[in-house]
Design a protein around this motif. Structure first.
Motif, PDB file in Angstrom:
ATOM      1  N   SER A   1      32.917  -0.335   8.167  1.00 43.32           N
ATOM      2  CA  SER A   1      33.974  -0.721   9.094  1.00 43.32           C
ATOM      3  C   SER A   1      33.598  -0.289  10.504  1.00 43.32           C
ATOM      4  O   SER A   1      32.915   0.726  10.700  1.00 43.32           O
ATOM      5  CB  SER A   1      35.305  -0.080   8.687  1.00 43.32           C
TER       6      SER A   1
ATOM      7  N   PHE B   1      41.192   8.006  13.646  1.00 42.62           N
ATOM      8  CA  PHE B   1      40.330   6.833  13.675  1.00 42.62           C
ATOM      9  C   PHE B   1      39.367   6.957  14.850  1.00 42.62           C
ATOM     10  O   PHE B   1      39.778   7.261  15.973  1.00 42.62           O
ATOM     11  CB  PHE B   1      41.155   5.550  13.818  1.00 42.62           C
TER      12      PHE B   1
ATOM     13  N   ASP C   1      32.690   3.409  14.907  1.00 41.05           N
ATOM     14  CA  ASP C   1      31.507   3.650  14.088  1.00 41.05           C
ATOM     15  C   ASP C   1      30.365   4.142  14.975  1.00 41.05           C
ATOM     16  O   ASP C   1      30.073   3.538  16.012  1.00 41.05           O
ATOM     17  CB  ASP C   1      31.108   2.355  13.383  1.00 41.05           C
TER      18      ASP C   1
ATOM     19  N   HIS D   1      37.621   2.564   5.525  1.00 41.06           N
ATOM     20  CA  HIS D   1      37.097   2.776   6.880  1.00 41.06           C
ATOM     21  C   HIS D   1      36.028   3.868   6.828  1.00 41.06           C
ATOM     22  O   HIS D   1      36.302   5.040   7.110  1.00 41.06           O
ATOM     23  CB  HIS D   1      38.229   3.176   7.834  1.00 41.06           C
TER      24      HIS D   1
ATOM     25  N   GLU E   1      48.097   3.748   8.399  1.00 45.55           N
ATOM     26  CA  GLU E   1      47.027   3.169   9.203  1.00 45.55           C
ATOM     27  C   GLU E   1      47.518   2.843  10.611  1.00 45.55           C
ATOM     28  O   GLU E   1      46.823   3.072  11.602  1.00 45.55           O
ATOM     29  CB  GLU E   1      46.499   1.911   8.509  1.00 45.55           C
TER      30      GLU E   1
END
Length: 333
Positions: free
Chosen positions: A130, A143, A146, A125, A88
């Motif tokens: 998230s 990553f 949203d 996630h 992560e």
């Protein structure tokens, strides 16, 4: 004229530090603290010293191969939760999607635990749960914020959403589905010149040159790039929607639009009063009889039209003329 028994008011001097009187500090002292003084330029000719330790000694330079082996040995003792947090962290600082092999080279964690941790992180996630979502794009993991929070993120960053023109989308779609493709093929499909749009897509690194076709003139072949997959959040080219999925998606959007645009149903006001009317049943029976009569007339008209169609077809279809020698009918075998 005086106002008191003491000396004249105009000759009285306020005490230092009181309103209207001289301050506690002189003007030179105030200027030395607040204003630009001559001492500000005293470091202009001084070269800045190196404040970071420079390790030029070869003994302090780590061996990458041995350090990676130590990292692999250390990663074997990591718990699944620790593996997840390590991955992560690495994905958080990465500027582009990282593949499983790249994550292995960066962390020394075996590939199987990496895939298991990616599945867990994808569940943690995800969209709607998230604010940071883990996407599998361009053959790697990344990553991203949203999509439901895009409006707020754009407002903070003060950027406009990236939108392509209709011509760019059409050209990019043709290249994505038919690559490798040449410029004449693009222009033949679109019916217009695609040179300017093609150049703009290459400047955006959404399209690249794949080579030249082995034919007369050796036209240049174009295809999509890794940035194309990242731009549209696609895992690979197989993630592009098929023609059937596109039609289903279009129909689904059309149904949603029609449902949202449909006028609201009229309120059922007066329904109870109409049902309580004694003449309501008679009117309903009369309307039902009229509807049945109209339906019978429609069926008779349809039957008459069908008969007329059969008669017209029989007239138009002339029987084939028998050839010579065939008048006696087919000969027995």
């Amino acid at each position: 004229m005086t106002t008191g028994n003491g000396p004249d008011d105009g000759d009285e001097t306020p005490a230092p530090g009181t309103p209207g009187g001289p301050g506690q500090f002189s003007e030179e002292e105030i200027a030395a603290v607040t204003g630009p003084g001559p001492d500000d330029a005293e470091l202009d000719g001084v070269e800045a010293a190196a404040i970071e330790e420079d390790s030029d000694d070869n003994e302090n330079v780590p061996d990458l191969q041995s350090s990676f082996e130590k990292l692999v040995a250390k990663s074997r003792n990591l718990s699944p939760d620790r593996i997840r947090t390590v991955l992560e962290s690495v994905l958080f600082v990465a500027e582009r999607p990282l593949s499983v092999d790249e994550l292995y080279q960066a962390t020394g964690i075996p590939r199987e635990p990496i895939l298991q941790a990616m599945d867990q992180l994808s569940g943690i996630h995800r969209e709607g749960i998230s604010g940071v979502v883990l996407y599998e794009v361009a053959g790697g993991w990344q990553f991203r914020t949203d999509p439901h929070s895009a409006e707020y993120v754009r407002r903070y960053l003060r950027v406009k959403p990236q939108r392509l023109t209709r011509a760019a989308v059409e050209t990019l779609a043709i290249i994505a589905y038919r690559q490798p493709v040449t410029r004449p093929e693009l222009e033949d499909i679109r019916g217009v010149d695609c040179g300017a749009v093609l150049k703009a897509l290459m400047d955006r690194k959404l399209v690249k040159i794949l080579g030249k076709r082995e034919e007369v003139g050796r036209p240049i072949l174009y295809g999509t790039t890794r940035e194309f997959l990242e731009f549209f959040a696609l895992k690979d080219l197989s993630a592009l929607p098929t023609l059937r999925e596109f039609h289903e998606l279009t129909q689904e959007h059309r149904d949603i639009v029609e449902k949202e645009a449909a006028p609201p149903a009229p309120p059922a006001t007066g329904t109870v009063a109409a049902l309580s009317d004694p003449n309501f049943t008679k009117r309903m029976e009369k309307n039902a009889a009229a509807s049945e009569a109209a339906l019978e007339e429609l069926e008779e008209a349809m039957a008459a039209a069908e008969r007329s169609q059969k008669v017209s077809a029989s007239i138009l279809e002339s029987p084939p003329s028998p050839e010579k020698g065939d008048s006696e009918g087919p000969k027995p075998e």
